[in-house]
Every structure is written in C-alpha cells, then in structure tokens.
Design an enzyme around this catalytic site. Structure first.
Site, PDB file in Angstrom:
ATOM      1  N   ARG A 179       0.873  -1.171   0.000  1.00 34.50           N
ATOM      2  CA  ARG A 179       0.000   0.000   0.000  1.00 34.50           C
ATOM      3  C   ARG A 179       0.910   1.221   0.000  1.00 34.50           C
ATOM      4  NH1 ARG A 179      -1.980  -3.537   4.015  1.00 34.50           N
ATOM      5  NH2 ARG A 179      -4.067  -4.378   3.570  1.00 34.50           N
ATOM      6  N   LYS A 205      -2.115  -2.501   7.885  1.00 35.89           N
ATOM      7  CA  LYS A 205      -3.300  -2.088   8.625  1.00 35.89           C
ATOM      8  C   LYS A 205      -3.341  -2.762   9.995  1.00 35.89           C
ATOM      9  CE  LYS A 205      -6.373  -0.989   4.762  1.00 35.89           C
ATOM     10  NZ  LYS A 205      -7.688  -1.272   4.122  1.00 35.89           N
ATOM     11  N   HIS A 273      -2.540   2.654  -6.201  1.00 35.42           N
ATOM     12  CA  HIS A 273      -3.115   1.441  -5.619  1.00 35.42           C
ATOM     13  C   HIS A 273      -3.366   0.379  -6.683  1.00 35.42           C
ATOM     14  CE1 HIS A 273      -4.700  -0.558  -2.102  1.00 35.42           C
ATOM     15  NE2 HIS A 273      -5.757  -0.963  -2.786  1.00 35.42           N
ATOM     16  N   ARG A 276      -0.690  -2.194  -6.794  1.00 35.13           N
ATOM     17  CA  ARG A 276      -0.834  -3.287  -5.821  1.00 35.13           C
ATOM     18  C   ARG A 276      -1.768  -4.354  -6.401  1.00 35.13           C
ATOM     19  NH1 ARG A 276      -1.034  -4.710  -0.180  1.00 35.13           N
ATOM     20  NH2 ARG A 276      -3.133  -5.179   0.571  1.00 35.13           N
ATOM     21  N   HIS A 299      -3.639  -9.340   3.693  1.00 38.60           N
ATOM     22  CA  HIS A 299      -5.087  -9.395   3.869  1.00 38.60           C
ATOM     23  C   HIS A 299      -5.433 -10.249   5.087  1.00 38.60           C
ATOM     24  CE1 HIS A 299      -6.002  -8.469  -0.653  1.00 38.60           C
ATOM     25  NE2 HIS A 299      -5.782  -7.389   0.053  1.00 38.60           N
ATOM     26  N   TYR A 308      -9.260 -11.379  -6.768  1.00 40.18           N
ATOM     27  CA  TYR A 308      -8.319 -11.381  -7.891  1.00 40.18           C
ATOM     28  C   TYR A 308      -8.515 -12.586  -8.807  1.00 40.18           C
ATOM     29  CZ  TYR A 308      -6.097  -7.571  -5.435  1.00 40.18           C
ATOM     30  OH  TYR A 308      -5.878  -6.363  -4.816  1.00 40.18           O
TER      31      TYR A 308
END
Length: 327
Positions: A179, A205, A273, A276, A299, A308
């Site tokens: 990110r 995150k 982004h 990514r 994730h 994806y």
C-alpha cells in the site's frame, strides 16, 4: 499544516463523545477503545468509524426527538433503522456509504451487547443496501514497468533525485504489492542495500507486520534514489522525502502517476493502488497460490484476496473472445 491520521482520529473521537447523551458516552468511549486496542484498527479507520457512528446517532436524534440513551438503543425497532437509512437516501447518499454507516452502527451494537447494556437486534434485522461489486483494475505488465521506469519522465523539468524517488516508490508498490502508506512508512534502516538482503518487514493495517520479498530491481531503485537524495537519510527517519526534506506525501506520488498515465495513454483507473492490484493479479496469472498472495498483501481474510481470481478469469475470457475464431 495538514493533520495526521492520529490527530484526525482524536478530533472525531472528541466530537462523537461530546454529542451523545451522558449515559451513552461511557459505552461510546469503551467502543472506541476496543477498536484501537483489541481490533488494532489504524487511526485512519478509527476516524472513519467514529465519524460514521456520529452520523448514525445524529440521525437517531432527529428521528427520536432527543439524544439516544442506552435504553433507546436497546429499544430500537427495525422501522427506526429503516427511517435512518431512508433519511440518508433522501439526501442522495450512495449505497456504499450506507453500508459503511450500518457497519459502524452494528459494531457499536455488538459492543453494547458484550457490555451487557442490551441487545440491539434491530441493527442486525435490517439488511444493508446492496452495493454493486467492482473488480480491481490492474494495469498490464508492460504499463506497470513503464510507470516504475524513471526514463518515462525523462522530459519533465524535475530534479533527477525526485524522478528516482518516485520511481523507487512505484517499484515498491508493484514489485512488493505494498500500500502507498506502507511504502511511505519505511525508514532507511528497513531497506537493505543491493545484495544485502532479499526481504523487508512492512507494517500494514492494524499495525500488523509481515515479511515481503524484495526483487533486486526494487532494491536497486531505492539505492539509486538514496544516492541522489540531497538530504541525509537517518536510519530511523522516513526513507522517502519531499522537496523540502520532510516526509513524502502520498498525494505527490499520486500526482506523479497522474502525469505518467497521461503520457502513456492509461485510463484514470491507473493509480498507485492499481499497482498493488497488478502485483496480485500478475502473480496469480503466473501460477501464484492464493494463500501465499494473501500473506504477501497482508489481507486478514482470504475472501479479500479471492477477488483477484475473478479479475484473472475476466482477463482470460476477454482473451478468449478476442482470439478464438468461433467466439
């Protein structure tokens, strides 16, 4: 001077607490503490949750005629929740925003239940609006390489170190799947010299860390930038610097990509982004395992990474329709 994510979260927290009924304030404060310490959400996400709950509780104030108390929250009926959603729809709010408001309200409702303050069943009984599912829009391999190539911007009237800096950031986004906040959060000591290491530790995150492999090309791009940078890059200070020596802003990188996509004829979806997304999609197309890609991206849930597979399936069908003589 722009506020940091921590400062924004603190401001939203204070506004949320100040606007509530006295008996609800301790519950709100406990919920915010849970978001920060148990769920380990980032300050930016905490800020979003606090703002969304403020909107919900303010709408309930208008609907009920007074600031909702703990007893009011437990006594909510599905009709009350639908009225709040309808009020936002009348204002032209997008379904995605309504879903976000419901997520914040339900999170707070679960907190009230855990604390023994009443069961807020109405929030779970009302369905959130359906949001059309949009797939990530990656760029092609050749376009991703062009975006990370300093030569793409050779004609721009910018200092060589600035072009090398932007190329290094973009190389991290595409080469490591970072990110933009993760790339700009790196310090000089985190990045090995060429030949000195093949992985970095990234903080994502929720302050969760993960190990990410480093391609030699990415390490070299960062080394090229460091060699040209006119500022001293202290080991514990931000690796990427702005024009005046302060931490590099994400907006500067976004603007650099905007200029390049104009020169390369790329669509507006070609953003930092999107690189990514390209990292994940290109790995999957080359036979990468979904679980490994999940770990590389950081994730929390495999379902987030599974999107994806739909992107790759769409790409294959497009190729089939374009190339098969009977398509």
């Amino acid at each position: 001077m722009a506020m940091s994510d921590v400062e924004k979260a603190a401001r939203s927290r204070a506004a949320l607490l100040a606007a509530q009924a006295p008996d609800l304030q301790p519950a709100v404060e406990g919920w915010l503490a849970r978001l920060a310490h148990e769920r380990r959400l980032s300050p930016k996400t905490q800020d979003a949750y606090a703002r969304d709950l403020t909107v919900v509780l303010n709408l309930l104030t208008l609907h009920l005629g007074h600031r909702p108390t703990v007893a009011d929250m437990a006594a909510l009926a599905p009709a009350d929740v639908r009225a709040v959603l309808a009020a936002r729809r009348m204002e032209g709010v997008a379904p995605r925003t309504l879903v976000r408001l419901m997520a914040a309200a339900r999170s707070f409702g679960r907190h009230l239940e855990r604390e023994g303050l009443g069961k807020v069943g109405a929030l779970a009984a009302v369905r959130a609006p359906k949001v059309p599912r949009s797939l990530p829009k990656p760029v092609s391999v050749s376009d991703a390489k062009a975006l990370a190539d300093p030569a793409t911007r050779a004609g721009e009237d910018r200092a060589p170190w600035v072009l090398a800096r932007d190329a290094a950031v973009i190389a991290l986004l595409y080469g490591c799947g970072l990110r933009i906040s993760e790339a700009l959060g790196l310090t000089r000591s985190m990045m090995p010299e060429p030949g000195g290491g093949d992985q970095i530790t990234v903080t994502g995150k929720g302050n969760k860390t993960r190990m990410v492999p480093l391609l030699p090309q990415v390490t070299q791009a960062v080394a090229d930038y460091a060699a040209l940078c006119p500022y001293v890059l202290e080991p514990d200070k931000p690796l990427f610097r702005g024009a005046k020596g302060g931490p590099l802003s994400a907006r500067i990188v976004q603007m650099a990509v905007e200029r390049m996509r104009g020169a390369l004829g790329l669509p507006d979806s070609a953003t930092p982004h999107a690189l990514r997304h390209s990292f994940a999609t290109h790995l999957l197309a080359r036979g990468g395992e979904l679980r490994a890609i999940q770990e590389l991206l950081g994730h929390a849930s495999l379902s987030t990474t599974q999107v994806y597979t739909a992107v790759d399936a769409t790409r294959l069908m497009d190729a089939y329709r374009a190339a098969h003589p009977r398509a």
